[in-house]
Design an enzyme around this catalytic site. Structure first.
Site, PDB file in Angstrom:
ATOM      1  N   HIS A 192       7.239  10.808  -5.599  1.00 44.04           N
ATOM      2  CA  HIS A 192       7.476  10.419  -4.687  1.00 44.04           C
ATOM      3  C   HIS A 192       8.787  10.374  -3.812  1.00 44.04           C
ATOM      4  O   HIS A 192       9.181   9.378  -3.284  1.00 44.04           O
ATOM      5  CB  HIS A 192       7.055   8.626  -4.774  1.00 44.04           C
ATOM      6  N   GLU A 217      -6.400  12.729   2.929  1.00 42.86           N
ATOM      7  CA  GLU A 217      -5.587  13.651   3.525  1.00 42.86           C
ATOM      8  C   GLU A 217      -6.132  14.743   4.045  1.00 42.86           C
ATOM      9  O   GLU A 217      -6.050  15.157   5.491  1.00 42.86           O
ATOM     10  CB  GLU A 217      -4.440  13.807   2.874  1.00 42.86           C
TER      11      GLU A 217
END
Lengths: 348, 340
Positions: free
Chosen positions: B135, B66
């Site tokens: 998440h 990322e």
């Protein structure tokens, strides 16, 4: 970590696998596969509401590696290491409870040398290295074995952990289960490195490739790495090539992989391979196969029944374990929240 | 959003994809980068079909890196491209936050205005489907707190399309959050709100204006994304109880449309803020402070907030339901406010 005797003995020199060890290994592999298939079948019946990461095809790599550990060693697994967990003594019921929506995965038996399975990618590798460095500092001869996947090798945490491990000769064995895909991205698009094992070289320690479908091969290289680490010679990176199942129960691999590719993977299955080897050695036959099957069915049934009991319906647990010593404001929030739940009626 | 003859029903994800597709057709500088955005089409359907149309040079699958790919998108934006980069789950910001808040958001300022970063960072937010503590977050306030970038979170398909196009054309970096539960994905619970009429031709919806999705006189309920959807359902329940609720869908966190909230509170005299984020130091506090500062004398009852208590989001289904605000909890809280 294989038999009770070995666990008690913990002798580093006694590394050769006995036929009884291999029988046990085959049993653990078959049991892990049966568990994986059972959970997927529960999912098809709509009984799995959480996300589950299957591991079929990776049993030899996971169990072979765990077998190479001694009783004092520590395991740092990921969410995909169910086969390793069950071979390590983790209760089967917890593995059943998790995909049905119970937070049991975070529990662990007190005495088990197990880090909570990492959900974030590569996030546990710096922890594994730090844990190993702490043991080194305290002159504790333990070794840390950490798993990760091929996709994790692109994360910053992976590289920073490897650099640190190499620099401080941390007693770590890092096992990269290369199943060739990070969700949909093939290994060839993950990195331009010729192999994942060679990444270790840049950080100053050995990287070893091994066929992850071959339990004996995995055991042998991991065992060597564990001994090396224990003798103060530093970390090793091991990359077993394994086969792939879907990323999670939320994934559909037919979207990005061809039928032929999936079929070819199935042919590498580590289970028939070890079964055939043991049959040729005269250590496995139809009777043993039947006994194993019966015992597995019984063990899984029991675990499923126990898993149901793990379900938590008491909302108070939501506020547990957030703080060691909950601040007053937090307790006030908890009390107000629970009061409202009682008055407003608990949601279904 | 005025509908036209060319409107059709689209899911949230299809509306987003159409926006990206139309902008990619219009402007060759627009491209997409991220994990599983290619053949897979984005794990929450944000890029479905775009790889087949534009190929791997404009729909780039990245490694799980990322920091590297968001950083690279910032570099490409500074060079004159208009990247759309996907952070698969907002929860993953931790591994790349320096690139987001110190680089993407501050380079324009630090360069004395010489460099522009016209980048869209799209990311999936929200819980309610048992994906556990790492998440399931929205983290609205975490991003809205930091200067230098716009942060928008459209709820309905037409806004997803219009705000995505506006974000791509915007010269500021924009974080566009889409709610997983409102994408209309087959493997999620199907909600009516995840499908809606969406005009075919390209259009923009301004970033920074909220939308009154239901007019009413008795209480103002402010929500965003899934909380707006729950608030609308609650408003129906309240109607049966004789309470006429006004529901405001924020759509945008930065800029925040304070005027619409203040105008509504001046009319209803009661405010309930609903947030799918942790309660403390969050969006609900920002809105409460706004009304306390500029509309206190309009209030006839204390401001009420409903948010996730300051605990990690549970994985277990019943426990997750306990912490997430829902229509019943909203209706209860609104009734209590009106009957105060």
């Amino acid at each position: 970590m294989l038999t009770e005797e070995k666990m008690k003995g913990g002798k580093g020199a006694d590394t050769a696998l006995q036929p009884s060890d291999l029988e046990r290994a085959l049993y653990l592999m078959k049991r892990a596969r049966a568990l994986d298939e059972r959970v997927l079948s529960l999912q098809r019946q709509g009984k799995v509401i959480g996300t589950y990461a299957p591991f079929s095809g990776q049993e030899a790599a996971q169990i072979g590696a765990v077998m190479a550990m001694e009783s004092n060693d520590w395991l740092f697994p990921t969410y995909r290491d169910g086969a390793a967990l069950t071979a390590f003594g983790y209760p089967l019921s917890y593995l059943f409870a998790f995909p049905t929506g119970v937070d049991a995965r975070w529990k662990r038996p007190e005495k088990l040398h197990l880090w909570p399975p990492a959900i974030s990618i590569a996030s546990h590798l710096p922890h594994a290295v730090g844990f190993a460095m702490a043991a080194q500092f305290r002159h504790d001869p333990l070794v840390v074995l950490a798993f990760c996947g091929d996709g994790a090798t692109s994360e910053g945490d992976f590289h920073e952990a490897l650099n640190l491990a190499g620099l401080f000769h941390a007693p770590v064995v890092l096992v990269i289960e290369n199943n060739g895909y990070a969700i949909s991205l093939p290994r060839s698009r993950q990195t331009a490195s010729a192999t994942l094992a060679q990444k270790a070289e840049a950080y100053g320690f050995p990287g070893v490739q091994v066929d992850g479908h071959d339990l004996l091969a995995v055991y042998t290289v991991v065992r060597r790495a564990v001994e090396r680490a224990r003798q103060g010679e530093g970390p090793t990176l091991i990359k077993p090539e394994v086969s792939l199942c879907p990323h999670t129960t939320a994934d559909d691999p037919t979207k990005y992989r061809s039928k032929e590719e999936l079929e070819a993977e199935r042919k590498k299955d580590p289970l028939p391979r070890l079964t055939q080897y043991l049959r040729e050695q005269g250590a496995w036959d139809d009777t043993k196969e039947q006994q194993a099957t019966d015992r597995i069915v019984e063990e899984l049934h029991r675990a499923e029944r126990e898993a149901v009991k793990l379900a938590e319906a008491d909302p108070r647990v939501i506020f547990d374990n957030v703080y060691a010593h909950p601040p007053k404001t937090f307790l006030a929030q908890r009390n107000a929240f629970l009061r409202e739940l009682r008055e407003g009626g608990a949601p279904s | 959003m005025a509908t036209t003859a060319k409107s059709r029903m689209l899911t949230g994800s299809k509306a987003m994809v159409e926006a990206i597709d139309q902008e990619m057709e219009r402007d060759p500088r627009v491209f997409v980068m991220g994990e599983d955005v290619g053949k897979y089409g984005g794990i929450f359907g944000s890029t479905t079909g775009l790889f087949e149309k534009y190929g791997p040079t404009r729909i780039l699958d990245t490694p799980i890196s990322e920091t590297a790919f968001i950083g690279a998108a910032i570099g490409a934006a500074m060079e004159g491209m208009r990247p759309i980069v996907e952070l698969m789950f907002v929860d993953f910001f931790g591994v790349c936050m320096d690139q987001i808040y110190n680089q993407m958001a501050k380079i324009h300022y630090m360069s004395g205005g010489h460099v522009k970063v016209p980048l869209v960072l799209m990311t999936a937010v929200g819980g309610g489907y048992n994906d556990a503590a790492q998440h399931s977050q929205t983290l609205y306030a975490t991003f809205a707190h930091l200067p230098g970038m716009k942060v928008v979170a459209p709820t309905f398909p037409d806004d997803l399309k219009g705000m995505m196009i506006a974000a791509i054309r915007e010269d500021n970096p924009v974080i566009l959050m889409f709610h997983k539960g409102l994408q209309g994905l087959g493997w999620m619970d199907q909600l009516d709100a995840s499908i809606g009429e969406v005009p075919q031709e390209p259009y923009t919806v301004p970033l920074g204006r909220s939308r009154i999705v239901r007019e009413g006189n008795d209480v103002t309920i402010v929500g965003i994304q899934m909380m707006t959807v729950h608030a609308m359902k609650a408003a129906e329940q309240l109607k049966e109880a004789g309470i006429d609720a006004e529901v405001i869908d924020l759509r945008s966190l930065v800029p925040l449309d304070r005027e619409t909230i203040l105008r509504s509170v001046a009319k209803t005299h009661r405010l309930l803020v609903v947030d799918e984020d942790y309660q403390s130091y969050g969006m609900s506090a920002e809105i409460a402070a706004t009304v306390a500062e500029a509309g206190l004398y309009d209030l006839e009852a204390p401001i009420r907030r409903l948010a996730i208590p300051d605990v990690p989001i549970p994985y277990s289904d019943p426990l997750e339901n306990f912490v997430l605000p829902n229509a019943e909890k909203i209706a209860e809280a609104a009734k209590a406010l009106v009957n105060m």
